[in-house]
Design an enzyme around this catalytic site. Structure first.
Site, mmCIF file in Angstrom:
data_model
loop_
_atom_site.group_PDB
_atom_site.id
_atom_site.type_symbol
_atom_site.label_atom_id
_atom_site.label_comp_id
_atom_site.label_asym_id
_atom_site.label_seq_id
_atom_site.Cartn_x
_atom_site.Cartn_y
_atom_site.Cartn_z
ATOM 1 N N GLU A 123 -52.374 138.164 -62.780
ATOM 2 C CA GLU A 123 -53.208 137.222 -62.021
ATOM 3 C C GLU A 123 -54.568 137.647 -61.574
ATOM 4 O O GLU A 123 -55.542 136.835 -61.230
ATOM 5 C CB GLU A 123 -52.732 136.027 -61.213
ATOM 6 C CG GLU A 123 -52.360 136.709 -59.730
ATOM 7 C CD GLU A 123 -51.267 137.736 -59.791
ATOM 8 O OE1 GLU A 123 -50.755 138.054 -60.611
ATOM 9 O OE2 GLU A 123 -50.836 137.889 -58.547
ATOM 10 N N HIS A 159 -49.677 142.572 -61.364
ATOM 11 C CA HIS A 159 -50.500 141.458 -60.958
ATOM 12 C C HIS A 159 -51.352 140.903 -62.144
ATOM 13 O O HIS A 159 -52.509 141.006 -62.014
ATOM 14 C CB HIS A 159 -51.144 141.545 -59.759
ATOM 15 C CG HIS A 159 -50.642 141.764 -58.363
ATOM 16 N ND1 HIS A 159 -50.304 140.634 -57.577
ATOM 17 C CD2 HIS A 159 -50.106 142.786 -57.611
ATOM 18 C CE1 HIS A 159 -49.658 141.083 -56.469
ATOM 19 N NE2 HIS A 159 -49.628 142.390 -56.733
ATOM 20 N N SER A 216 -43.159 139.478 -49.997
ATOM 21 C CA SER A 216 -41.677 138.829 -50.233
ATOM 22 C C SER A 216 -41.054 138.503 -48.972
ATOM 23 O O SER A 216 -40.323 137.445 -49.163
ATOM 24 C CB SER A 216 -41.011 139.722 -51.116
ATOM 25 O OG SER A 216 -40.532 141.127 -50.396
ATOM 26 N N CYS A 262 -44.804 141.019 -58.856
ATOM 27 C CA CYS A 262 -44.677 141.752 -57.590
ATOM 28 C C CYS A 262 -43.973 141.352 -56.511
ATOM 29 O O CYS A 262 -42.688 141.199 -56.697
ATOM 30 C CB CYS A 262 -46.138 141.863 -57.221
ATOM 31 S SG CYS A 262 -46.419 143.590 -56.222
ATOM 32 N N ARG A 319 -38.529 147.655 -52.993
ATOM 33 C CA ARG A 319 -39.600 147.232 -52.328
ATOM 34 C C ARG A 319 -40.607 148.431 -52.067
ATOM 35 O O ARG A 319 -40.222 149.472 -51.610
ATOM 36 C CB ARG A 319 -39.229 146.562 -51.020
ATOM 37 C CG ARG A 319 -40.231 145.524 -50.426
ATOM 38 C CD ARG A 319 -39.629 144.717 -49.498
ATOM 39 N NE ARG A 319 -40.989 144.224 -48.740
ATOM 40 C CZ ARG A 319 -41.361 144.786 -47.650
ATOM 41 N NH1 ARG A 319 -40.545 145.952 -47.136
ATOM 42 N NH2 ARG A 319 -42.351 144.508 -47.254
HETATM 43 N N1 GLN Z 1 -44.837 145.163 -51.158
HETATM 44 C C1 GLN Z 1 -44.930 143.474 -51.104
HETATM 45 C C2 GLN Z 1 -43.521 143.031 -50.773
HETATM 46 O O1 GLN Z 1 -42.490 143.775 -50.280
HETATM 47 C C3 GLN Z 1 -45.328 143.202 -52.414
HETATM 48 C C4 GLN Z 1 -46.701 143.624 -52.701
HETATM 49 C C5 GLN Z 1 -47.514 142.503 -53.576
HETATM 50 O O2 GLN Z 1 -46.927 141.517 -54.106
HETATM 51 N N2 GLN Z 1 -48.536 143.208 -54.021
HETATM 52 O O3 GLN Z 1 -43.504 141.736 -51.086
#
Ligand code: GLN
Length: 238
Positions: A217, A215, A61, A90, A120
């Site tokens: 996808e 996820h 992110s 996610c 997160r």
């Molecule tokens: N931990 C990731 C983040 O902070 C997210 C992980 C993921 O998208 N698989 O963005």
């Protein structure tokens, strides 16, 4: 000129700065509904302007937010979220949240749009990934569980809608007994089986937006993509 209620094509953008955007595209291409789905990989404000809806993939992110800023996309994305359907998976779910904890030093730019606080990497770094069968309300063939793939997934800490916000609808939860207990970021009692614990929520809707901490996808199953188009995108076009 065709009115928007009779459009045959719906244009769905996938934010393609970093993360699993190719996988989202492959799964979305399998969805078969009344409308033809035109997919746009979004890297610029011009790409975004073509879209009726947007998917923000999993990935990282902080990196996605940084790249969005560099591409001049942060402000257009924040505007987009105010009027069009967006699905965050996610990392995308973190970006769609109105508040995030456990962010990197220096903070985390968010788009907002969904009135939740999210943690997160909430399942902790030592339990970076796990898989669990999910029961999902409203999915096609909902008797068949959806295979949830959780990779350094965020955790929903609280639902914080104000009185002006659309209500939040929980779409899927992990069983409280499946929450990992050997992590440090969100201490959980080993015996916690409270089915209403917000930390068990792994998919939710608020108005036109969809948020999943896992996820969809990364499976061959297109039912979540179909759900987003059917429940969030098509109703927003009329
Ligand atoms: N931990 C990731 C983040 O902070 C997210 C992980 C993921 O998208 N698989 O963005």
């Amino acid at each position: 000129m065709q009115s928007s209620t009779h459009r045959e094509v719906v244009t769905v953008g996938i934010l393609a700065l970093q993360g699993a955007f190719v996988e989202h595209q492959a799964t979305l291409q399998k969805v078969s509904l009344r409308r033809r789905i035109h997919i746009v990989q979004v890297r610029t404000p011009e790409d975004l302007a073509k879209c009726d809806a947007l998917i923000i993939p999993g990935g990282e992110s902080t990196t996605i937010a940084l790249l969005a800023r560099l591409a001049g996309l942060l402000a257009p994305l924040r505007d987009f979220v105010k009027t069009k359907p967006v699905w965050g998976t996610c990392a995308g779910a973190i970006l769609l949240a109105q508040a995030a904890e456990g962010t990197k030093k220096g903070g985390q730019e968010l788009l907002g749009g969904v009135s939740v606080t999210i943690m997160r990497n909430g399942f902790g770094s030592q339990v970076e990934s796990f898989e669990a069968p999910l029961t999902v309300d409203g999915l096609r063939d909902s008797d068949r569980p959806f295979h949830g793939v959780f990779i350094r997934a965020p955790v929903v800490l609280s639902l914080d809608p104000s009185s002006n916000d659309p209500p939040i609808e929980v779409v899927s939860r992990l069983s409280a007994s499946l929450l990992p207990h050997n992590q440090t970021t969100i201490p959980l009692d080993a015996g916690n089986t409270d089915p209403n614990d917000p930390r068990t929520i792994v998919a939710l809707r608020q108005g036109r937006h969809l948020l999943t901490t896992f996820h969809p996808e990364l499976t061959k199953d297109d039912r979540f993509h179909e759900y987003f188009i059917r429940q969030c995108v098509l109703p927003s076009l009329s």
